[in-house]
Write a protein that holds these residues in place. Structure first.
Motif: not given
Length: 284
Positions: A15-24, A54-63
């Motif tokens: 979405v900015s200048d990374g190469t992976l999607t938020p899901e990846q 994606a955080a929820r799907a992976n069991g990650l806490k998110y901010l």
């Protein structure tokens, strides 16, 4: 939560200048043992809903997160916002306004490169930009590597995209007050990103921290992929001096380009207040 937490609160997606999607990124963070994660794309919150899901799907806490570009003492400084309301129109409009100058700047960068024989750089960079509104030096660097002008992105920056080089064009971003205000008035906490990267004198750095705190800023990145171990110590002391909480983040952009992977940094020093303690009610 304590400082002994694998929190990674600074990284970038397509979405900015990374190469992976938020899901990846969420999957990679989970695989690397991250417990609390934030996606902090440059001047953009368009990936926040995907990242949170994606955080929820992976069991990650998110901010929620964003890295906002500001101009301070003639330098570009980055302010990370964490835990804000990503749907608040004040944040949305502020970021739209600060993104507005990127396309004009990109055309000027392309013109500068054309003068030294590198044609079609704007169009080439655009092919690497997942979001054309956020075309940046990183996208130009990837094009110059892909086209064989340079062997890696570090060579591109050194030869073409830093001050005094053919493709360098400065850009005036938001003010420090603007960025801190957008973050705080939408429920978040403002963090000075990787302060060791800025080429400030001691007096200028003191002014940055003083003004940041006066505007309502409350934290600084201490352990980051952009800092050396000596700078962890230096900015831990600065955090204490200014009464700021401490943040931790890899600044991960790409498996092929980033020195520091998600979740692989040392823990925060135990005598600092982790920024996530101030954001406990904002964690998703």
């Amino acid at each position: 939560m304590t400082s002994i937490l694998n929190a990674d609160l600074h990284c970038h997606s397509v979405v900015s200048d990374g190469t992976l999607t938020p899901e990846q990124l969420a999957e990679r963070a989970k695989a690397n043992g991250v417990e609390l994660w934030a996606l902090t794309d440059h001047d953009e919150i368009g990936g926040q809903a995907r990242a949170a899901a994606a955080a929820r799907a992976n069991g990650l806490k998110y901010l929620t997160g964003a890295e906002i570009s500001v101009t301070f003492a003639g330098e570009t400084v980055h302010i990370v916002g964490l835990g804000f309301d990503a749907e608040d129109p004040r944040m949305v409009q502020g970021l739209i306004d600060t993104r507005g100058g990127r396309d004009k700047r990109a055309h000027e960068m392309s013109d500068g490169l054309a003068k030294v024989g590198i044609k079609g750089a704007y169009e080439g960079a655009l092919t690497f930009a997942g979001n054309p509104e956020l075309i940046s030096r990183t996208h130009f660097a990837r094009f110059l590597v892909e086209s064989g002008v340079c062997t890696d992105t570090y060579e591109v920056f050194r030869k073409y995209l830093t001050e005094g080089k053919p493709g360098y064009v400065p850009h005036r971003w938001a003010s420090l007050k603007d960025a801190v205000t957008w973050i705080t008035q939408t429920g978040g906490i403002a963090v000075i990103a990787h302060p060791g990267r800025y080429k400030f004198t001691a007096n200028e750095e003191y002014a940055l921290f003083s003004e940041f705190k006066a505007h309502g800023g409350r934290a600084v990145e201490v352990v980051t992929g952009s800092h050396t171990p000596a700078e962890y110590v230096e900015y831990a002391a600065v955090a204490k001096e200014f009464g700021l909480a401490a943040s931790r983040g890899s600044d991960f952009h790409s498996p092929d380009e980033s020195h520091t992977d998600l979740g692989t940094l040392p823990y925060l020093p135990g005598d600092l207040t982790p920024v996530w303690e101030l954001l406990a009610d904002r964690i998703q």
